[in-house]
Design an enzyme around this catalytic site. Structure first.
Site, PDB file in Angstrom:
ATOM      1  N   TYR A 108     -13.734  22.378 -12.648  1.00 59.76           N
ATOM      2  CA  TYR A 108     -14.180  21.102 -13.231  1.00 59.76           C
ATOM      3  C   TYR A 108     -15.441  20.631 -12.503  1.00 59.76           C
ATOM      4  O   TYR A 108     -15.499  20.681 -11.265  1.00 59.76           O
ATOM      5  CB  TYR A 108     -13.018  20.126 -13.021  1.00 59.76           C
ATOM      6  N   LYS A 138      -4.730  12.630 -18.377  1.00 58.87           N
ATOM      7  CA  LYS A 138      -4.697  13.526 -19.535  1.00 58.87           C
ATOM      8  C   LYS A 138      -3.312  13.541 -20.174  1.00 58.87           C
ATOM      9  O   LYS A 138      -2.946  12.617 -20.864  1.00 58.87           O
ATOM     10  CB  LYS A 138      -5.154  14.930 -19.118  1.00 58.87           C
ATOM     11  N   ASP A 179      -6.005  23.196  -9.558  1.00 48.63           N
ATOM     12  CA  ASP A 179      -6.077  22.120 -10.548  1.00 48.63           C
ATOM     13  C   ASP A 179      -5.286  22.601 -11.769  1.00 48.63           C
ATOM     14  O   ASP A 179      -5.724  23.500 -12.489  1.00 48.63           O
ATOM     15  CB  ASP A 179      -7.549  21.859 -10.896  1.00 48.63           C
ATOM     16  N   ARG A 219       0.818  -1.217   0.000  1.00 47.49           N
ATOM     17  CA  ARG A 219       0.000   0.000   0.000  1.00 47.49           C
ATOM     18  C   ARG A 219       0.849   1.263   0.000  1.00 47.49           C
ATOM     19  O   ARG A 219       0.374   2.336  -0.379  1.00 47.49           O
ATOM     20  CB  ARG A 219      -0.964  -0.021   1.188  1.00 47.49           C
TER      21      ARG A 219
HETATM   22  C1  LIG Z   1     -10.258  15.134 -16.225  1.00 46.30           C
HETATM   23  C2  LIG Z   1     -10.049  16.207 -15.256  1.00 46.30           C
HETATM   24  C3  LIG Z   1      -9.948  15.925 -13.894  1.00 46.30           C
HETATM   25  C4  LIG Z   1     -10.210  14.559 -13.309  1.00 46.30           C
HETATM   26  O1  LIG Z   1      -9.346  13.607 -13.730  1.00 46.30           O
HETATM   27  P1  LIG Z   1      -9.725  12.037 -13.793  1.00 46.30           P
HETATM   28  O2  LIG Z   1      -8.390  11.423 -13.948  1.00 46.30           O
HETATM   29  O3  LIG Z   1     -10.607  11.897 -14.998  1.00 46.30           O
HETATM   30  O4  LIG Z   1     -10.419  11.685 -12.528  1.00 46.30           O
HETATM   31  C5  LIG Z   1      -9.676  16.969 -13.042  1.00 46.30           C
HETATM   32  N1  LIG Z   1      -9.528  18.212 -13.491  1.00 46.30           N
HETATM   33  C6  LIG Z   1      -9.633  18.527 -14.785  1.00 46.30           C
HETATM   34  C7  LIG Z   1      -9.453  19.939 -15.208  1.00 46.30           C
HETATM   35  C8  LIG Z   1      -9.916  17.535 -15.712  1.00 46.30           C
HETATM   36  O5  LIG Z   1     -10.070  17.863 -16.999  1.00 46.30           O
END
Ligand SMILES: *Cc1c(COP(=O)(O)O)cnc(C)c1O
Length: 404
Positions: free
Chosen positions: A117, A214, A189, A63
């Site tokens: 988001y 992403k 973010d 973990r």
């Molecule tokens: C896709 C996304 C997330 C979340 O990511 P996941 O890996 O899909 O959970 C968070 N912030 C932004 C700006 C995103 O585009």
């Protein structure tokens, strides 16, 4: 070969070298996939020692990860200026939850940018509300109104820039400075820019997170997230993540690390293509506006140029049409764009969006006349195809609109 000092290199070099410590890679290039729940000890004394220290990069139990995960986390720390450490999460949303839970306590006030988001907003109105956290949204383009919210104590601020769907650029240093003056923690973010395009910790933020699903993954085949911070908040993130039992699989960590090696060149190419396509879209009569801070003349371009060192392939545009069905027809006719969520992969995507449904205080560029009259909009994630093919594809679907 001993470990190279990444501090003396430029980002493109750093993404190729970061995290590749000889003790993790052995004689091969990539850190192998260490699949493990149990870690074995030579002696009982060794086991006791490992349990006590809870050290970064120390064998203990699955973990807490093994070299595959440590290597990826270390690489992300090395490409994040100002970071002491990085915690990995099973998705970007899990990383957002990890940040929130590391910082917030019952009774706290959280200020959240209104173009966050959507799942981040839902976390504020769901999970966090249940835990006694009061979230309020602010317009990231109105620092006066934001400052006024500090009349009452604020524990933390959540930023995202450019904002989701509509791409407004926030003056992060100014917003973070207000938070700091008021002893509030600034979290951001940074998925859109990644540390290659924007370095939040050097612009006043305390914690930066991104969805590795992403740009870092880059191939639309894995889910993961990360959060990086200076020492104090890194410790809090790590402790919270351990208490929540969060761990990422070594197979996915190896995939993410592989994606990281080509991230700089992928971002450079998709940025160049996105700018070319956005400029072309701007000239088309069926388009009301293009929402892309990388373009000169965009309202966010000045701050973007001042603070960012790179872009990415993600931007949106608004159609002239008043027909809510228009977006569906436009994306259905596209041949080279998939219709789907996520972005940052090598393949281009198109997604109809309705940003006005996710705004509490900001005006939406898809509602130019206020509540009356909304315009359909589409978000594009530009991948690595030849931009001329993508432009030709957009041209043929827009031409069909004229006959409808
Ligand atoms: C896709 C996304 C997330 C979340 O990511 P996941 O890996 O899909 O959970 C968070 N912030 C932004 C700006 C995103 O585009």
């Amino acid at each position: 070969m001993s470990g190279k000092d990444p501090k003396n290199t430029r980002p493109a070099t750093r993404v190729t070298q970061a995290g590749r410590r000889p003790e993790w890679t052995g004689p091969v290039v990539n850190t192998p996939v260490w699949r493990a729940s149990t870690h074995l000890y030579e002696t009982e004394a060794d086991r006791k020692l490992a349990g006590k220290s809870n050290a970064d990069g120390g064998f203990f139990y699955g973990r807490r990860g093994a070299p595959t995960q440590w290597s990826l986390a270390d690489a992300l720390t090395q490409i994040e200026p100002g970071a002491h450490g990085t915690v990995l999460y099973p998705s970007g949303v899990a990383a957002i939850a990890g940040c929130m839970l590391a910082v917030l306590r019952p009774g706290d006030r959280l200020l959240m940018t209104d173009n966050a988001y959507d799942p981040t907003r839902s976390m504020a109105s769901g999970l966090l509300k249940r835990l006694g956290v009061k979230a309020e949204f602010f317009d990231p383009l109105d620092i006066g109104a934001y400052r006024a919210l500090f009349d009452e104590p604020v524990r933390a601020v959540w930023l995202e820039s450019p904002g989701s769907l509509t791409m407004e650029v926030c003056d992060v240093p100014a917003f973070a400075a207000v938070a700091r003056e008021n002893d509030a923690v600034t979290m951001i973010d940074n998925t859109w820019a990644s540390p290659l395009g924007f370095s939040p910790l050097e612009h006043g933020c305390d914690i930066t997170m991104m969805s590795l699903s992403k740009h870092v993954g880059g191939h639309s085949d894995l889910m993961m997230g990360s959060a990086s911070a200076g020492e104090r908040w890194y410790r809090a993130l790590r402790r919270t993540s351990q208490q929540l039992g969060q761990v990422v699989s070594p197979d996915d960590a190896a995939l993410a690390a592989r994606g990281l090696r080509t991230m700089a060149i992928r971002l450079e190419q998709s940025t160049a293509s996105a700018v070319e396509i956005a400029k072309w879209l701007r000239q088309q009569p069926q388009i009301a506006s293009v929402l892309c801070p990388m373009l000169e003349g965009d309202p966010g371009h000045a701050i973007w140029s001042r603070d960012f060192t790179g872009g990415c392939g993600l931007f949106s545009f608004v159609l002239e049409s008043d027909d809510p069905q228009a977006c569906g027809r436009v994306v259905d006719e596209l041949e080279h764009f998939g219709i789907g969520y996520s972005w940052g992969g090598f393949e281009s995507l198109a997604l109809p969006i309705v940003p006005q449904e996710y705004r509490a205080v900001m005006a939406s560029p898809t509602q130019p006349g206020g509540d009356t009259g909304t315009k359909p909009a589409i978000r594009l994630s530009i991948g690595l195809e030849d931009p001329q093919d993508l432009i030709a594809d957009l041209a043929q679907t827009l031409a069909k609109m004229d006959h409808k």
